[in-house]
Write an enzyme that holds these catalytic residues in place. Structure first.
Site, PDB file in Angstrom:
ATOM      1  N   HIS A  89       0.852  -1.194   0.000  1.00 50.03           N
ATOM      2  CA  HIS A  89       0.000   0.000   0.000  1.00 50.03           C
ATOM      3  C   HIS A  89       0.884   1.239   0.000  1.00 50.03           C
ATOM      4  O   HIS A  89       2.007   1.218   0.496  1.00 50.03           O
ATOM      5  CB  HIS A  89      -0.911   0.028   1.226  1.00 50.03           C
ATOM      6  CG  HIS A  89      -1.947  -1.044   1.224  1.00 50.03           C
ATOM      7  ND1 HIS A  89      -3.138  -0.918   0.555  1.00 50.03           N
ATOM      8  CD2 HIS A  89      -1.953  -2.267   1.789  1.00 50.03           C
ATOM      9  CE1 HIS A  89      -3.849  -2.026   0.718  1.00 50.03           C
ATOM     10  NE2 HIS A  89      -3.150  -2.860   1.465  1.00 50.03           N
ATOM     11  N   THR A 136      14.325  -3.866  -1.214  1.00 49.22           N
ATOM     12  CA  THR A 136      13.408  -2.853  -1.738  1.00 49.22           C
ATOM     13  C   THR A 136      13.789  -2.414  -3.150  1.00 49.22           C
ATOM     14  O   THR A 136      13.024  -1.715  -3.795  1.00 49.22           O
ATOM     15  CB  THR A 136      13.395  -1.614  -0.822  1.00 49.22           C
ATOM     16  OG1 THR A 136      14.724  -1.094  -0.739  1.00 49.22           O
ATOM     17  CG2 THR A 136      12.883  -1.971   0.576  1.00 49.22           C
ATOM     18  N   LYS A 137      14.990  -2.826  -3.597  1.00 53.68           N
ATOM     19  CA  LYS A 137      15.473  -2.478  -4.940  1.00 53.68           C
ATOM     20  C   LYS A 137      16.088  -3.711  -5.575  1.00 53.68           C
ATOM     21  O   LYS A 137      16.461  -4.664  -4.879  1.00 53.68           O
ATOM     22  CB  LYS A 137      16.512  -1.357  -4.860  1.00 53.68           C
ATOM     23  CG  LYS A 137      15.934  -0.071  -4.321  1.00 53.68           C
ATOM     24  CD  LYS A 137      16.951   1.024  -4.263  1.00 53.68           C
ATOM     25  CE  LYS A 137      16.226   2.265  -3.738  1.00 53.68           C
ATOM     26  NZ  LYS A 137      17.072   3.279  -3.269  1.00 53.68           N
ATOM     27  N   ARG A 151      21.771  -4.030   1.102  1.00 53.06           N
ATOM     28  CA  ARG A 151      22.861  -3.303   0.424  1.00 53.06           C
ATOM     29  C   ARG A 151      23.888  -4.296  -0.076  1.00 53.06           C
ATOM     30  O   ARG A 151      24.025  -5.396   0.457  1.00 53.06           O
ATOM     31  CB  ARG A 151      23.529  -2.334   1.399  1.00 53.06           C
ATOM     32  CG  ARG A 151      22.631  -1.207   1.823  1.00 53.06           C
ATOM     33  CD  ARG A 151      23.419  -0.206   2.675  1.00 53.06           C
ATOM     34  NE  ARG A 151      22.580   0.914   2.994  1.00 53.06           N
ATOM     35  CZ  ARG A 151      21.932   1.079   4.134  1.00 53.06           C
ATOM     36  NH1 ARG A 151      22.036   0.187   5.072  1.00 53.06           N
ATOM     37  NH2 ARG A 151      21.204   2.145   4.336  1.00 53.06           N
TER      38      ARG A 151
END
Length: 175
Positions: A89, A136-137, A151
């Site tokens: 969300h 998240t990436k 990382r």
């Protein structure tokens, strides 16, 4: 549709042997599962858009969110307790709208125990996500990422020849 996933998650994913469990997931949950792939007991599956390649291991307690396309390649190891999300969300949106993004895990990737993969990420070929990492990436191919947020730690060898094959008896780590 909800009844199919309820039965799948509470009956078939917890009480049935691999063959019956996989047959149910293929037939009634529309999952595409490759040869010699194992989806362990205790996993939670939702959504009709999950594709898993061959020789891949999905360990117990993994959450597979296939409400938006979730692709998992060949010779992938997803360790226990992993959470793979394709929906979330928008916390800044006043209507709390859904964010829907596909997730892809490419061949020979290894996802460590209790890692979290957020919507929209791609885990590159041969990449490793350390235990407990929050991704998240995108994770580039042949790298090792860890932490929260995940990382870069170091590079991984490109000389990978293994095939993952893991069919332990019952709900144990004993084969």
């Amino acid at each position: 549709m909800a009844l199919r996933f309820y039965l799948g998650n509470h009956l078939f994913m917890n009480w049935m042997p691999y063959r019956i469990r996989h047959a149910y997931l293929r037939r009634f949950c529309n999952m595409r599962i490759g040869a010699d792939t194992s989806i362990a007991m205790g996993c939670f599956v939702t959504g009709n858009f999950i594709t898993i390649g061959s020789n891949t291991v999905i360990n117990r307690g993994t959450y597979l969110d296939g409400r938006v396309p979730l692709y998992i390649g060949n010779n992938v190891n997803v360790s226990h307790g992993t959470l793979i999300q394709t929906l979330s969300h928008d916390p800044q949106n006043p209507d709390f709208v859904c964010i829907e993004k596909p997730v892809a895990i490419m061949d020979h990737a290894w996802i460590g125990a209790r890692a979290i993969l957020m919507p929209g990420v791609t885990i590159g070929e041969g990449a490793v996500v350390a235990a407990g990492a929050v991704v998240t990436k995108d994770v580039p191919p042949y790298t090792i990422y860890g932490g929260n947020p995940a990382r870069f730690i170091t590079d991984r060898s490109r000389n990978l020849r293994y095939k993952t094959r893991y069919f332990p008896f019952f709900d144990t780590d004993i084969q």
